[in-house]
Motif scaffolding. Sequence first.
Motif, PDB file in Angstrom:
ATOM      1  N   UNK A  42     -24.491-128.815 -75.297  1.00  0.00           N
ATOM      2  CA  UNK A  42     -23.144-128.720 -74.748  1.00  0.00           C
ATOM      3  C   UNK A  42     -22.368-130.005 -75.012  1.00  0.00           C
ATOM      4  N   UNK A  43     -21.284-129.941 -75.815  1.00  0.00           N
ATOM      5  CA  UNK A  43     -20.538-131.161 -76.117  1.00  0.00           C
ATOM      6  C   UNK A  43     -19.499-131.535 -75.069  1.00  0.00           C
ATOM      7  N   UNK A  70     -10.102-116.513 -79.965  1.00  0.00           N
ATOM      8  CA  UNK A  70      -8.722-116.731 -80.383  1.00  0.00           C
ATOM      9  C   UNK A  70      -8.494-118.162 -80.863  1.00  0.00           C
ATOM     10  N   UNK A  71      -9.220-119.103 -80.253  1.00  0.00           N
ATOM     11  CA  UNK A  71      -9.067-120.508 -80.621  1.00  0.00           C
ATOM     12  C   UNK A  71     -10.433-121.162 -80.806  1.00  0.00           C
ATOM     13  N   UNK A  72     -10.460-122.195 -81.618  1.00  0.00           N
ATOM     14  CA  UNK A  72     -11.584-123.129 -81.642  1.00  0.00           C
ATOM     15  C   UNK A  72     -11.180-124.337 -80.815  1.00  0.00           C
ATOM     16  N   UNK A  73     -12.120-124.890 -80.086  1.00  0.00           N
ATOM     17  CA  UNK A  73     -11.827-126.056 -79.247  1.00  0.00           C
ATOM     18  C   UNK A  73     -12.307-127.358 -79.890  1.00  0.00           C
ATOM     19  N   UNK A  74     -12.963-127.238 -81.030  1.00  0.00           N
ATOM     20  CA  UNK A  74     -13.475-128.403 -81.756  1.00  0.00           C
ATOM     21  C   UNK A  74     -13.276-128.171 -83.248  1.00  0.00           C
ATOM     22  N   UNK A  76     -24.765-135.781 -77.303  1.00  0.00           N
ATOM     23  CA  UNK A  76     -25.045-134.422 -76.876  1.00  0.00           C
ATOM     24  C   UNK A  76     -24.008-133.467 -77.478  1.00  0.00           C
ATOM     25  N   UNK A  77     -24.496-132.405 -78.088  1.00  0.00           N
ATOM     26  CA  UNK A  77     -23.628-131.423 -78.725  1.00  0.00           C
ATOM     27  C   UNK A  77     -23.547-131.562 -80.230  1.00  0.00           C
ATOM     28  N   UNK A  78     -24.014-132.707 -80.764  1.00  0.00           N
ATOM     29  CA  UNK A  78     -23.916-132.923 -82.210  1.00  0.00           C
ATOM     30  C   UNK A  78     -25.123-132.310 -82.938  1.00  0.00           C
ATOM     31  N   UNK A  79     -24.845-131.771 -84.121  1.00  0.00           N
ATOM     32  CA  UNK A  79     -25.860-131.096 -84.938  1.00  0.00           C
ATOM     33  C   UNK A  79     -25.618-131.445 -86.406  1.00  0.00           C
TER      34      UNK A  79
END
Length: 283
Positions: free
Chosen positions: A263-264, A102-106, A134-137
């Motif tokens: 995991x960001x 329902x939502x994006x958190x980022x 950590x979490x970046x791509x």
Amino acid sequence: MLKQSLFYFSFTLGIVTTATAQFNPTGTDYKLVWQDEFDQEGKVNSEKWSFEEGFKRNNEVQWYQKENAEVKDGRLVITGKREQVKNSNFDPESTDWRRNREFAEYTSSSINTRGKYEFQYGIMEVRAKIDTALGMWPAIWTLGITKPWPANGEIDVMEYYRVKGEATILANAAWADEGQYNAKWDDAKIPFTDFLQKDPEWPSKFHLWRMEWTEDTIKLFLDDELLNEVDLARTVNPDGFNPFHQPHYILLNLAIGGNNGGDPTYSAFPREYAVDYVRVYQK
């Protein structure tokens, strides 16, 4: 940072002439044919770049949107943010992860040159400072203009993400294997600690990624160090089509989380992926 035309002397029949020319990575055989120096403040140049919107691939947690890419201080800056955005495609009954959230958190941005600039063979250089939290791509990559993935061919000039939990720089090419959406990979995975051992300040600096693409090979470099060489005699799809013998378009993006990003949750936001320039040279 020197991005402007360089002043040089050329000698012809003993006569000294002067002119202005862009830096040429391999001598006079290659000429600069396309570039974005990101010198105009504000919005990304829509004549050169298009945007992806929404959830896209790899179960990534970011929502791609235009607002997260801007040009400032002579650089493209893609900003990753921790913010909640309503999924305009939300369907609670869907089994597609792109629709049942329902939502994006980022949020972040992904830009590409599809339909605006494509090239076949040549040298591409991208000077960038990547975010290694950590979490970046972050990625610099290309895709072929015909056929669905992976039959269209993918060249990852740069990817940075976690491989079995370890921060890694990657330089890859992918093409089709038997079966829908199955890919063959020629990949190089270099532990990020290798770069940190050489330079503990590596993450705070800009670095130069380069692809040298001919009919026979794709060579991928980082700061003039060869990371991977792909033999294009091997990169043939099951139907006999070689996806690296067709034009490709350019993509720049900062993904977050997903299958490989990590995991960001405990990383501080906002995050930034900065690109100084993109240049393509051809004979």
